[in-house]
Motif scaffolding. Structure first.
Motif, PDB file in Angstrom:
ATOM      1  N   CYS A   1       1.247  -7.472  -2.273  1.00  0.00           N
ATOM      2  CA  CYS A   1       2.149  -7.011  -3.646  1.00  0.00           C
ATOM      3  C   CYS A   1       3.580  -7.368  -3.485  1.00  0.00           C
ATOM      4  CB  CYS A   1       2.046  -5.685  -3.815  1.00  0.00           C
ATOM      5  SG  CYS A   1       0.025  -5.134  -4.104  1.00  0.00           S
ATOM      6  N   ALA A   2       4.046  -7.137  -2.234  1.00  0.00           N
ATOM      7  CA  ALA A   2       5.417  -7.559  -2.141  1.00  0.00           C
ATOM      8  C   ALA A   2       5.838  -8.894  -2.246  1.00  0.00           C
ATOM      9  CB  ALA A   2       6.015  -6.845  -0.873  1.00  0.00           C
ATOM     10  N   THR A   3       4.888  -9.712  -1.650  1.00  0.00           N
ATOM     11  CA  THR A   3       5.154 -11.237  -1.794  1.00  0.00           C
ATOM     12  C   THR A   3       5.176 -11.528  -3.216  1.00  0.00           C
ATOM     13  OG1 THR A   3       4.151 -11.469   0.604  1.00  0.00           O
ATOM     14  CG2 THR A   3       4.085 -13.493  -1.128  1.00  0.00           C
ATOM     15  N   ALA A   4       4.091 -11.333  -3.993  1.00  0.00           N
ATOM     16  CA  ALA A   4       3.810 -11.655  -5.247  1.00  0.00           C
ATOM     17  C   ALA A   4       4.890 -11.278  -6.248  1.00  0.00           C
ATOM     18  CB  ALA A   4       2.381 -11.476  -5.628  1.00  0.00           C
ATOM     19  N   SER A   5       5.344 -10.061  -6.111  1.00  0.00           N
ATOM     20  CA  SER A   5       6.020  -9.333  -7.025  1.00  0.00           C
ATOM     21  C   SER A   5       7.603  -9.369  -6.825  1.00  0.00           C
ATOM     22  CB  SER A   5       5.552  -8.220  -7.407  1.00  0.00           C
ATOM     23  OG  SER A   5       4.377  -8.201  -8.195  1.00  0.00           O
TER      24      SER A   5
ATOM     25  N   GLY B   1     -11.910  -4.626 -10.298  1.00  0.00           N
ATOM     26  CA  GLY B   1     -10.728  -4.002 -10.593  1.00  0.00           C
ATOM     27  C   GLY B   1     -10.513  -3.327  -9.229  1.00  0.00           C
ATOM     28  N   ALA B   2     -10.951  -3.672  -8.210  1.00  0.00           N
ATOM     29  CA  ALA B   2     -10.442  -3.009  -6.950  1.00  0.00           C
ATOM     30  C   ALA B   2      -9.024  -2.878  -6.529  1.00  0.00           C
ATOM     31  CB  ALA B   2     -11.138  -3.650  -5.949  1.00  0.00           C
ATOM     32  N   VAL B   3      -8.375  -3.735  -6.976  1.00  0.00           N
ATOM     33  CA  VAL B   3      -6.717  -3.559  -6.758  1.00  0.00           C
ATOM     34  C   VAL B   3      -5.976  -3.654  -8.024  1.00  0.00           C
ATOM     35  CG1 VAL B   3      -4.804  -4.685  -5.801  1.00  0.00           C
ATOM     36  CG2 VAL B   3      -6.896  -4.860  -4.606  1.00  0.00           C
ATOM     37  N   ASN B   4      -5.304  -2.444  -8.436  1.00  0.00           N
ATOM     38  CA  ASN B   4      -4.651  -2.663  -9.621  1.00  0.00           C
ATOM     39  C   ASN B   4      -3.098  -2.488  -9.241  1.00  0.00           C
ATOM     40  OD1 ASN B   4      -3.033  -1.670 -11.835  1.00  0.00           O
ATOM     41  ND2 ASN B   4      -4.965  -0.491 -12.714  1.00  0.00           N
ATOM     42  N   PRO B   5      -2.457  -3.956  -9.560  1.00  0.00           N
ATOM     43  CA  PRO B   5      -1.035  -3.918  -9.043  1.00  0.00           C
ATOM     44  C   PRO B   5      -0.189  -2.872  -9.545  1.00  0.00           C
ATOM     45  CG  PRO B   5      -2.151  -6.031  -9.453  1.00  0.00           C
ATOM     46  CD  PRO B   5      -2.939  -4.909 -10.033  1.00  0.00           C
ATOM     47  N   ALA B   6      -0.216  -2.592 -10.868  1.00  0.00           N
ATOM     48  CA  ALA B   6       0.497  -2.022 -11.526  1.00  0.00           C
ATOM     49  C   ALA B   6       0.524  -0.371 -11.228  1.00  0.00           C
ATOM     50  CB  ALA B   6       0.385  -1.987 -13.014  1.00  0.00           C
ATOM     51  N   GLN B   7      -0.755   0.030 -11.035  1.00  0.00           N
ATOM     52  CA  GLN B   7      -1.023   1.364 -10.750  1.00  0.00           C
ATOM     53  C   GLN B   7      -0.305   1.751  -9.356  1.00  0.00           C
ATOM     54  OE1 GLN B   7      -5.045   2.955  -9.390  1.00  0.00           O
ATOM     55  NE2 GLN B   7      -4.949   3.523 -11.699  1.00  0.00           N
ATOM     56  N   LEU B   8      -0.656   0.927  -8.359  1.00  0.00           N
ATOM     57  CA  LEU B   8       0.005   0.827  -6.970  1.00  0.00           C
ATOM     58  C   LEU B   8       1.521   0.906  -7.105  1.00  0.00           C
ATOM     59  CD1 LEU B   8      -2.221  -1.357  -4.942  1.00  0.00           C
ATOM     60  CD2 LEU B   8      -2.063   1.314  -4.717  1.00  0.00           C
ATOM     61  N   ALA B   9       2.140   0.040  -7.965  1.00  0.00           N
ATOM     62  CA  ALA B   9       3.518  -0.012  -8.222  1.00  0.00           C
ATOM     63  C   ALA B   9       4.042   1.565  -8.673  1.00  0.00           C
ATOM     64  CB  ALA B   9       4.008  -1.011  -9.251  1.00  0.00           C
ATOM     65  N   TYR B  10       3.525   1.993  -9.737  1.00  0.00           N
ATOM     66  CA  TYR B  10       4.033   3.255 -10.027  1.00  0.00           C
ATOM     67  C   TYR B  10       3.885   4.294  -9.023  1.00  0.00           C
ATOM     68  CZ  TYR B  10       5.147   1.908 -14.865  1.00  0.00           C
ATOM     69  OH  TYR B  10       5.839   1.116 -15.915  1.00  0.00           O
ATOM     70  N   ASN B  11       2.562   4.557  -8.675  1.00  0.00           N
ATOM     71  CA  ASN B  11       2.171   5.601  -7.760  1.00  0.00           C
ATOM     72  C   ASN B  11       3.071   5.513  -6.457  1.00  0.00           C
ATOM     73  OD1 ASN B  11       0.111   6.768  -9.348  1.00  0.00           O
ATOM     74  ND2 ASN B  11      -1.272   5.706  -8.395  1.00  0.00           N
ATOM     75  N   CYS B  12       3.194   4.410  -5.734  1.00  0.00           N
ATOM     76  CA  CYS B  12       4.070   4.127  -4.346  1.00  0.00           C
ATOM     77  C   CYS B  12       5.446   4.384  -4.503  1.00  0.00           C
ATOM     78  CB  CYS B  12       3.628   2.811  -4.106  1.00  0.00           C
ATOM     79  SG  CYS B  12       1.960   2.563  -3.524  1.00  0.00           S
ATOM     80  N   VAL B  13       6.132   4.008  -5.778  1.00  0.00           N
ATOM     81  CA  VAL B  13       7.588   3.970  -5.960  1.00  0.00           C
ATOM     82  C   VAL B  13       8.024   5.440  -6.427  1.00  0.00           C
ATOM     83  CG1 VAL B  13       9.431   3.295  -7.432  1.00  0.00           C
ATOM     84  CG2 VAL B  13       7.790   1.739  -6.185  1.00  0.00           C
ATOM     85  N   ASP B  14       6.981   6.194  -7.365  1.00  0.00           N
ATOM     86  CA  ASP B  14       7.280   7.149  -7.876  1.00  0.00           C
ATOM     87  C   ASP B  14       7.742   8.804  -7.108  1.00  0.00           C
ATOM     88  OD1 ASP B  14       7.508   6.607 -10.706  1.00  0.00           O
ATOM     89  OD2 ASP B  14       5.690   7.602 -11.167  1.00  0.00           O
ATOM     90  N   ASP B  15       6.919   8.445  -5.864  1.00  0.00           N
ATOM     91  CA  ASP B  15       7.058   9.569  -4.922  1.00  0.00           C
ATOM     92  C   ASP B  15       7.165   9.009  -3.441  1.00  0.00           C
ATOM     93  OD1 ASP B  15       6.680  11.903  -6.116  1.00  0.00           O
ATOM     94  OD2 ASP B  15       4.633  11.190  -6.575  1.00  0.00           O
TER      95      ASP B  15
ATOM     96  N   ALA C   1       1.279   3.835   1.780  1.00  0.00           N
ATOM     97  CA  ALA C   1       1.941   4.212   3.261  1.00  0.00           C
ATOM     98  C   ALA C   1       2.545   2.836   4.047  1.00  0.00           C
ATOM     99  CB  ALA C   1       0.640   4.230   4.275  1.00  0.00           C
ATOM    100  N   PHE C   2       2.368   1.653   3.417  1.00  0.00           N
ATOM    101  CA  PHE C   2       3.122   0.306   3.683  1.00  0.00           C
ATOM    102  C   PHE C   2       3.895  -0.300   2.521  1.00  0.00           C
ATOM    103  CE2 PHE C   2      -1.070   1.175   5.710  1.00  0.00           C
ATOM    104  CZ  PHE C   2      -0.822   1.675   6.856  1.00  0.00           C
ATOM    105  N   TRP C   3       4.057   0.330   1.525  1.00  0.00           N
ATOM    106  CA  TRP C   3       4.929  -0.118   0.386  1.00  0.00           C
ATOM    107  C   TRP C   3       6.177  -0.773   0.524  1.00  0.00           C
ATOM    108  CZ3 TRP C   3       1.620  -1.660  -3.253  1.00  0.00           C
ATOM    109  CH2 TRP C   3       2.504  -1.922  -4.232  1.00  0.00           C
ATOM    110  N   LYS C   4       6.604  -1.704   0.178  1.00  0.00           N
ATOM    111  CA  LYS C   4       7.720  -2.411   0.628  1.00  0.00           C
ATOM    112  C   LYS C   4       8.974  -2.168  -0.507  1.00  0.00           C
ATOM    113  CE  LYS C   4       5.482  -4.495   3.620  1.00  0.00           C
ATOM    114  NZ  LYS C   4       5.559  -4.256   5.076  1.00  0.00           N
ATOM    115  N   ALA C   5       8.624  -1.376  -1.545  1.00  0.00           N
ATOM    116  CA  ALA C   5       9.487  -0.931  -2.329  1.00  0.00           C
ATOM    117  C   ALA C   5      10.268   0.301  -2.204  1.00  0.00           C
ATOM    118  CB  ALA C   5       9.256  -1.232  -3.708  1.00  0.00           C
ATOM    119  N   SER C   6      11.505   0.598  -2.471  1.00  0.00           N
ATOM    120  CA  SER C   6      12.119   1.799  -2.431  1.00  0.00           C
ATOM    121  C   SER C   6      11.748   2.940  -3.413  1.00  0.00           C
ATOM    122  CB  SER C   6      13.537   1.794  -2.393  1.00  0.00           C
ATOM    123  OG  SER C   6      13.957   1.263  -3.467  1.00  0.00           O
TER     124      SER C   6
END
Length: 490
Positions: A171-175, A346-360, A395-400
């Motif tokens: 996700c970090a590499t692609a986005s 739909g096993a990986v939803n990029p936008a769903q992960l992006a919101y969930n991982c950055v919001d908290d 747990a390993f997300w690259k965005a702040s």
């Protein structure tokens, strides 16, 4: 709390009406001088229903640099351009496309409401046609049939951890830096740009599931711009996404017992057992067989778990699920395999992960996840590990992490909250806490556990509360209850 799966398939609603638009039209410019919207054909790949018109606006990637890089949001509209009011809709997620939602919402409204409102929805930033984020080929990391969600041993657990880390890296590499801007707070700021572009001084809003979090965030950030607002299937405003998962697990277990009891009452159709306990035993037997001999070599025990979880949001899905299992037991696995393939896509939803991982903020030490999930699994053995693995890339997300928004203030106007008592995706406790956070709001609770009430559950009592509020702007004098919708028939 947000659901980890697609929550509301609004586009599946049948008997859609036609809009009052006829060809490309232009909306009036806002009082703030926003550029007028030109409505035309929707992007072909959006799957927007016939009769939907689309437009785009530009918003800042980073609201601390409003004149810096801009990204594109795609909006959809249905109804008369001369309507007295405009209802902006978010169908849930996070990560679910919105531009397909305007038509079914408008078509499901009673005539007196659709005459007063046009309906606008949009793909939030990072989603679909609105500068989407990507996780590249991360979906290839998840093979099917998949191993059990509950790891057999430390080695199996670490294999799953490696997949989660790999998804985060892809996700970090692609986005890239786009991930840093994908937050609910920014999506709420985008909605205020949508309001301005529509030429409305206040935002009238309907938000399902995650959409309730987005709406409450908007009302907190822009209380003076908040109009009539319905939050349906209400997210808990007081806990993090990480903690919310553990609220959700036991609610899903309870909902599973309700499904088993329903199947027992309809044993004449499915022959899965005449009591809840018998159906549970049959389910366990089917699951055990699929673990050792996946159907068509593709649908195993984990895929059956996925189908169960995705069917708990509305009991309208129960006849299909029971039929799949009944057919499989009679030697026909085709429907079970077909539905499993659809979910696997739909096993990986990029936008769903992006919101969930950055919001908290999420724990970065995997031992915390392991210990908390092991404890949760004692009460929720079917779902504790499943929902941990869905969120594990965080747990390993690259965005702040985004700056948190504390929902509610004395300035936030009261809104209408709709909720079912046994909702497994957004448990009742969350709606009760939102009721406290948004002072003066009213909470209407329906029986049953269907996720998403207004317009799409066939509950005349709940629809009545929503319709009256949209027509008059007046909340009920007190919190209220409604009976649940009847259970589906085989």
């Amino acid at each position: 709390m947000t659901s980890k799966r697609r929550l509301l398939t609004l586009s599946a609603v049948t008997a859609l009406g036609l809009t009052g638009l006829s060809g490309p039209v232009t909306a009036t410019a806002s009082p703030q001088g926003a550029t007028a919207l030109t409505w035309g054909t929707c992007p072909a790949r959006s799957q927007a229903p016939r009769g939907t018109y689309c437009s785009t606006i530009k918003v800042p990637l980073d609201y601390t640099k409003p004149t810096g890089r801009q990204i594109t949001l795609t909006l959809s509209m249905v109804g008369s351009r001369d309507a007295e009011r405009t209802l902006v809709v978010n169908p849930g997620g996070p990560g679910q496309s919105g531009i397909e939602a305007a038509q079914p919402v408008w078509a499901a409204m009673p005539p007196e409401v659709s005459a007063k409102y046009s309906v606008v929805s949009f793909d939030p930033r990072g989603v679909g046609e609105s500068s989407p984020v990507s996780c590249g080929d991360a979906g290839k990391l998840i093979k099917h049939p998949a191993p059990d969600y509950t790891p057999a041993d430390a080695k199996a657990e670490q294999a799953r951890v490696a997949i989660a880390r790999g998804v985060a890296e892809r996700c970090a590499t692609a986005s890239g830096t786009l991930l840093n801007s994908i937050s609910t707070a920014n999506a709420a700021r985008d909605m205020d740009r949508v309001r301005a572009a529509l030429g409305r001084s206040k935002l009238d809003y309907l938000g399902y599931s995650y959409g309730s979090k987005l709406g409450a965030t908007y009302a907190t950030l822009f209380p003076s711009h908040t109009g009539r607002m319905i939050l349906d299937g209400v997210v808990d405003p007081d806990v993090t996404e990480y903690a919310a998962t553990y609220e959700q697990d036991p609610a899903l277990e309870q909902r599973t017992r309700q499904f088993f009891a329903w199947a027992a009452r309809n044993d004449h159709a499915y022959h899965l057992g005449t009591t809840e306990a018998e159906v549970s035993a049959t389910w366990t037997a089917v699951r055990t067989k699929l673990r050792t001999a996946p159907a068509s070599g593709q649908a195993g025990a984990t895929e059956l778990d996925d189908l169960l979880a995705s069917s708990l949001y509305t009991d309208l899905s129960w006849p299909d699920l029971a039929s799949m299992v009944a057919d499989y037991r009679k030697g026909d696995p085709s429907s079970l395999v077909g539905a499993s393939k659809q979910l696997a896509a739909g096993a990986v939803n990029p936008a769903q992960l992006a919101y969930n991982c950055v919001d908290d903020s999420w724990p970065r030490n995997w031992k915390t996840w392991h210990d908390d999930t092991t404890a949760a699994a004692k009460k929720a053995p079917l779902f504790a590990w499943m929902y941990t693995w869905i969120s594990a890339p965080c747990a390993f997300w690259k965005a702040s992490t985004a700056a948190p928004v504390k929902i509610g203030s004395v300035k936030v106007p009261p809104v209408l909250l709709l909720q079912s008592h046994d909702d497994p995706a957004t448990p009742l406790v969350g709606a009760q806490r939102m009721r406290q956070a948004l002072s003066g709001s009213r909470l209407v609770v329906a029986g049953g556990g269907n996720h998403g009430q207004y317009l799409f559950d066939g509950n005349a009592c709940m629809d009545g509360y929503g319709n009256r509020y949209l027509l008059t702007g007046k909340l009920p004098p007190a919190d209220a209850t409604c009976k649940g919708s009847p259970s589906p028939t085989p």
